[in-house]
Scaffold this motif. Structure first.
Motif, PDB file in Angstrom:
ATOM      1  N   UNK A  77       0.827  -1.212   0.000  1.00 35.10           N
ATOM      2  CA  UNK A  77       0.000   0.000   0.000  1.00 35.10           C
ATOM      3  C   UNK A  77       0.856   1.255   0.000  1.00 35.10           C
ATOM      4  N   UNK A  78       0.472   2.227  -0.806  1.00 37.04           N
ATOM      5  CA  UNK A  78       0.984   3.594  -0.694  1.00 37.04           C
ATOM      6  C   UNK A  78      -0.226   4.497  -0.455  1.00 37.04           C
ATOM      7  N   UNK A  79      -0.103   5.390   0.525  1.00 37.77           N
ATOM      8  CA  UNK A  79      -1.261   6.154   0.990  1.00 37.77           C
ATOM      9  C   UNK A  79      -0.979   7.645   0.950  1.00 37.77           C
ATOM     10  N   UNK A  80      -1.880   8.391   0.334  1.00 36.01           N
ATOM     11  CA  UNK A  80      -1.820   9.855   0.348  1.00 36.01           C
ATOM     12  C   UNK A  80      -3.034  10.351   1.126  1.00 36.01           C
ATOM     13  N   UNK A  81      -2.855  10.784   2.376  1.00 35.06           N
ATOM     14  CA  UNK A  81      -3.997  11.208   3.194  1.00 35.06           C
ATOM     15  C   UNK A  81      -4.526  12.567   2.776  1.00 35.06           C
ATOM     16  N   UNK A  82      -5.740  12.847   3.230  1.00 38.44           N
ATOM     17  CA  UNK A  82      -6.354  14.144   2.934  1.00 38.44           C
ATOM     18  C   UNK A  82      -5.547  15.286   3.543  1.00 38.44           C
ATOM     19  N   UNK A  83      -5.123  15.120   4.796  1.00 39.69           N
ATOM     20  CA  UNK A  83      -4.292  16.119   5.470  1.00 39.69           C
ATOM     21  C   UNK A  83      -2.863  15.593   5.538  1.00 39.69           C
ATOM     22  N   UNK A  84      -1.902  16.316   4.972  1.00 37.32           N
ATOM     23  CA  UNK A  84      -0.522  15.825   4.937  1.00 37.32           C
ATOM     24  C   UNK A  84       0.013  15.506   6.336  1.00 37.32           C
ATOM     25  N   UNK A  85       0.738  14.399   6.428  1.00 36.89           N
ATOM     26  CA  UNK A  85       1.348  13.973   7.687  1.00 36.89           C
ATOM     27  C   UNK A  85       2.847  13.870   7.469  1.00 36.89           C
ATOM     28  N   UNK A  86       3.587  14.859   7.960  1.00 42.33           N
ATOM     29  CA  UNK A  86       5.033  14.894   7.792  1.00 42.33           C
ATOM     30  C   UNK A  86       5.722  14.984   9.150  1.00 42.33           C
ATOM     31  N   UNK A  87       6.986  14.585   9.169  1.00 38.89           N
ATOM     32  CA  UNK A  87       7.792  14.668  10.391  1.00 38.89           C
ATOM     33  C   UNK A  87       8.475  16.030  10.427  1.00 38.89           C
ATOM     34  N   UNK A  88       8.137  16.833  11.420  1.00 39.49           N
ATOM     35  CA  UNK A  88       8.617  18.212  11.467  1.00 39.49           C
ATOM     36  C   UNK A  88      10.137  18.321  11.549  1.00 39.49           C
ATOM     37  N   UNK A  89      10.796  17.275  12.105  1.00 41.31           N
ATOM     38  CA  UNK A  89      12.244  17.328  12.294  1.00 41.31           C
ATOM     39  C   UNK A  89      13.023  16.776  11.097  1.00 41.31           C
ATOM     40  N   UNK A  90      12.308  16.321  10.050  1.00 40.60           N
ATOM     41  CA  UNK A  90      12.973  15.749   8.883  1.00 40.60           C
ATOM     42  C   UNK A  90      12.842  16.668   7.672  1.00 40.60           C
ATOM     43  N   UNK A  91      13.934  16.761   6.896  1.00 40.01           N
ATOM     44  CA  UNK A  91      13.888  17.525   5.653  1.00 40.01           C
ATOM     45  C   UNK A  91      13.161  16.707   4.580  1.00 40.01           C
ATOM     46  N   UNK A  92      12.890  17.354   3.454  1.00 37.00           N
ATOM     47  CA  UNK A  92      12.284  16.640   2.341  1.00 37.00           C
ATOM     48  C   UNK A  92      13.156  15.461   1.917  1.00 37.00           C
ATOM     49  N   UNK A  93      14.461  15.683   1.819  1.00 42.37           N
ATOM     50  CA  UNK A  93      15.377  14.597   1.450  1.00 42.37           C
ATOM     51  C   UNK A  93      15.276  13.443   2.438  1.00 42.37           C
ATOM     52  N   UNK A  94      15.188  13.753   3.716  1.00 40.36           N
ATOM     53  CA  UNK A  94      15.111  12.700   4.733  1.00 40.36           C
ATOM     54  C   UNK A  94      13.778  11.958   4.684  1.00 40.36           C
ATOM     55  N   UNK A  95      12.701  12.645   4.286  1.00 43.93           N
ATOM     56  CA  UNK A  95      11.423  11.954   4.080  1.00 43.93           C
ATOM     57  C   UNK A  95      11.537  10.924   2.949  1.00 43.93           C
ATOM     58  N   UNK A  96      12.236  11.302   1.899  1.00 46.14           N
ATOM     59  CA  UNK A  96      12.420  10.376   0.781  1.00 46.14           C
ATOM     60  C   UNK A  96      13.308   9.207   1.199  1.00 46.14           C
ATOM     61  N   UNK A  97      14.380   9.484   1.911  1.00 43.16           N
ATOM     62  CA  UNK A  97      15.255   8.411   2.414  1.00 43.16           C
ATOM     63  C   UNK A  97      14.473   7.448   3.310  1.00 43.16           C
ATOM     64  N   UNK A  98      13.610   7.991   4.153  1.00 44.53           N
ATOM     65  CA  UNK A  98      12.807   7.165   5.053  1.00 44.53           C
ATOM     66  C   UNK A  98      11.858   6.263   4.263  1.00 44.53           C
ATOM     67  N   UNK A  99      11.242   6.822   3.219  1.00 41.52           N
ATOM     68  CA  UNK A  99      10.345   6.029   2.373  1.00 41.52           C
ATOM     69  C   UNK A  99      11.108   4.901   1.688  1.00 41.52           C
ATOM     70  N   UNK A 100      12.290   5.188   1.193  1.00 46.73           N
ATOM     71  CA  UNK A 100      13.118   4.174   0.530  1.00 46.73           C
ATOM     72  C   UNK A 100      13.441   3.035   1.489  1.00 46.73           C
ATOM     73  N   UNK A 101      13.769   3.376   2.727  1.00 46.18           N
ATOM     74  CA  UNK A 101      14.080   2.345   3.722  1.00 46.18           C
ATOM     75  C   UNK A 101      12.841   1.560   4.126  1.00 46.18           C
ATOM     76  N   UNK A 102      11.717   2.248   4.306  1.00 45.99           N
ATOM     77  CA  UNK A 102      10.489   1.591   4.761  1.00 45.99           C
ATOM     78  C   UNK A 102       9.990   0.565   3.745  1.00 45.99           C
ATOM     79  N   UNK A 103      10.164   0.873   2.460  1.00 49.91           N
ATOM     80  CA  UNK A 103       9.679  -0.023   1.406  1.00 49.91           C
ATOM     81  C   UNK A 103      10.792  -0.909   0.845  1.00 49.91           C
ATOM     82  N   UNK A 104      11.994  -0.798   1.430  1.00 46.90           N
ATOM     83  CA  UNK A 104      13.126  -1.637   1.023  1.00 46.90           C
ATOM     84  C   UNK A 104      13.401  -1.499  -0.476  1.00 46.90           C
ATOM     85  N   UNK A 105      13.446  -0.254  -0.946  1.00 46.60           N
ATOM     86  CA  UNK A 105      13.655   0.023  -2.359  1.00 46.60           C
ATOM     87  C   UNK A 105      15.141   0.088  -2.689  1.00 46.60           C
TER      88      UNK A 105
END
Length: 242
Positions: A77-105
């Protein structure tokens, strides 16, 4: 078949919000989940993504339930919620890195895809930005980039057009069409019925926690006896009958 929801009964308490909800989303298909506020759209989505557990019935993705294999189920599953849910302490690059790790890409391939998505949504110069620097629409774009970065079998998109500018809406619809062509299943909840009518292959009409009708626009027109009706016309007619 990718998503199979069968006789789903559930909600946030012992009193069910959803009552015997059943529908499917096949590979290469965009299904619009349509309903008024309180009809059960968000509750349905929360069950599918695993935030709520069914009281009765089942939810399977490629034949796998959350209880049977939670890791495989969630990585489908990939989910795009109605209200964005982001980690305030992470940069955009770190959000992408986290997604890559979470999905083992594969990191190299994933970043190549990410760069293309970032350019499409005009975020390529903002990799070091934190969520506090983004507008609501930009946060929504971050969620879209992270979702479509994955190789998910099922994309769940909840009210995707809220907060997006016309150019971003165009780009998102093109992205959805591209993933459909690649065989992904997509479930989209929206109140923007004219757009849903133009892009969805099938519709699931919810009212008071029940599926009142489902099928293509032509099938719904035949059901309600009006071959010229728009999706909005049909939904209002359904509400009035019920």
């Amino acid at each position: 078949m990718t998503l199979e929801v069968t006789d789903l009964v559930g909600g946030y308490s012992q009193i069910p919000v959803l009552k015997q909800v059943s529908f499917t989303v096949a590979k290469g298909q965009l299904v619009g989940l349509i309903g008024l506020n309180g009809a059960g759209k968000s509750t349905t989505i929360n069950h599918i993504i695993g935030l709520l557990r069914p009281q009765k019935g089942s939810i399977k993705i490629n034949g796998v339930s959350l209880s049977k294999d939670s890791k495989r189920y969630k990585q489908s599953i990939a989910y795009v919620p109605e209200s964005p849910i982001l980690y305030e302490e992470l940069t955009l690059k770190e959000h992408i890195d986290l997604t890559i790790m979470a999905y083992n890409l594969d990191e190299k391939q994933a970043w190549q895809r990410a760069q293309k998505l970032l350019t499409t949504f005009r975020l390529d110069k903002k990799l070091d930005w934190f969520p506090a620097n983004f507008s609501k629409g930009m946060k929504q774009k971050v969620m879209i980039v992270c979702a479509f970065l994955t190789d998910a079998d099922l994309f769940i998109i909840d009210e995707p057009f809220l907060g997006l500018d016309p150019l971003a809406i165009r780009d998102l619809l093109a992205l959805i069409a591209e993933r459909k062509a690649q065989g992904a299943a997509i479930l989209m909840s929206t109140h923007v019925l004219d757009t849903a009518q133009n892009y969805c292959d099938k519709f699931v009409l919810l009212n008071e926690g029940q599926v009142t009708a489902s099928g293509s626009l032509a099938e719904l027109q035949a059901k309600y006896g009006n071959s010229q009706a728009t999706l909005a016309d049909l939904y209002l007619q359904m509400i009035e009958r019920n």
